[in-house]
Scaffold this motif. Sequence first.
Motif, PDB file in Angstrom:
ATOM      1  N   PRO A   1      21.420  50.024  54.619  1.00  0.00           N
ATOM      2  CA  PRO A   1      22.753  49.499  54.308  1.00  0.00           C
ATOM      3  C   PRO A   1      23.427  48.814  55.497  1.00  0.00           C
ATOM      4  O   PRO A   1      24.214  47.891  55.307  1.00  0.00           O
ATOM      5  CB  PRO A   1      23.526  50.737  53.852  1.00  0.00           C
ATOM      6  CG  PRO A   1      22.790  51.898  54.449  1.00  0.00           C
ATOM      7  CD  PRO A   1      21.355  51.493  54.447  1.00  0.00           C
TER       8      PRO A   1
ATOM      9  N   ALA B   1      24.655  45.833  53.543  1.00  0.00           N
ATOM     10  CA  ALA B   1      25.834  46.189  52.757  1.00  0.00           C
ATOM     11  C   ALA B   1      27.128  45.758  53.444  1.00  0.00           C
ATOM     12  O   ALA B   1      27.302  45.957  54.649  1.00  0.00           O
ATOM     13  CB  ALA B   1      25.854  47.701  52.509  1.00  0.00           C
TER      14      ALA B   1
ATOM     15  N   SER C   1      21.749  40.400  50.258  1.00  0.00           N
ATOM     16  CA  SER C   1      22.074  41.457  49.310  1.00  0.00           C
ATOM     17  C   SER C   1      22.857  40.916  48.122  1.00  0.00           C
ATOM     18  O   SER C   1      22.570  41.241  46.963  1.00  0.00           O
ATOM     19  CB  SER C   1      22.880  42.550  50.025  1.00  0.00           C
ATOM     20  OG  SER C   1      23.213  43.588  49.130  1.00  0.00           O
TER      21      SER C   1
ATOM     22  N   HIS D   1      24.210  40.188  54.744  1.00  0.00           N
ATOM     23  CA  HIS D   1      24.987  40.536  53.552  1.00  0.00           C
ATOM     24  C   HIS D   1      24.773  39.544  52.414  1.00  0.00           C
ATOM     25  O   HIS D   1      24.817  39.894  51.238  1.00  0.00           O
ATOM     26  CB  HIS D   1      26.475  40.623  53.898  1.00  0.00           C
ATOM     27  CG  HIS D   1      27.061  39.317  54.372  1.00  0.00           C
ATOM     28  ND1 HIS D   1      27.596  38.385  53.511  1.00  0.00           N
ATOM     29  CD2 HIS D   1      27.166  38.792  55.620  1.00  0.00           C
ATOM     30  CE1 HIS D   1      28.021  37.332  54.199  1.00  0.00           C
ATOM     31  NE2 HIS D   1      27.772  37.557  55.493  1.00  0.00           N
TER      32      HIS D   1
END
Length: 290
Positions: free
Chosen positions: A101, A105, A115, A112
């Motif tokens: 993460p 995340a 993702s 990011h």
Amino acid sequence: MLPSRRGRPARVTAFAALLLVTAAAGALAGCGDTGGLRDAGATAAARSPARLWPGLPPASSPAYDIGEVEHARVEGVAVPGGDIRGADPVAAVRAEIAAHPDDYAGTGARYHETSARMADCGTENPENPEDAGDTEDTEDTARDGCPVLRPYYRDLTGDGRPEMALGFRLLPGGLTAVRVYTVEKDRLVRVMSYDDAVSAVELAGRAVVVRSPSEVAGYEYRLQWTWDADQRAMLLTSDEMLRADDGGDGDDGGHTGRPSPSASPSPSPSSPSSPSSASSPSPSPSGDAP
């Protein structure tokens, strides 16, 4: 009276001897013609390596941990019947994103955007025909923003079963994640992980070759990974800076210098609706390699 036959063998023998003498004379005369033997000059004396600073204590451990051995199970990704072609590459990428993460995340994470764009990849396993990825005209880039590249399959370990080579974009930025997966006891296992600014990725025999731009004009980095049965992983066995084939300026500044253990997910083909994106491998896949 019939002529005697005894004189014929003698005449034949004499004639054959004359031919041999003539041929030998011609061969000797030809030695001086163009194409004959020539003196190549003196042979350079061989020199053994000269060891510098013999009193310097040898290092017993590496200065940096760059994750040279990658062998990690991917949790939550099924491998039906132990056939890696049935594993969902997109699910493998999602599993790695979930496992890291800090890298993916939130808007402050390095990747990011990767993702966020995974939502465009769908949820089903893309079709993997036996020859998928073998042709240069097959689409390599993801549709609708999916960062995952299509998979290529080839036996890289020598056990007669294919491994899966994957790639996906690390966004924002110009890096590409390169991964190799195998199957152990019906479980998906990542055995190679590398992130870089990639010019091309190739499957050469049972090796994975990654080409990256260099800071030096006209040169590129070429790194090669090959399977090591003792480590049960693809190990970096060659790291070179060579003149680029196309003579390009190579000034990209994106090369990381040394392979970095990538925490990013393993690439896989985008969902049925999205094959995959980015610097597509320039495979020379043969036979079983899509």
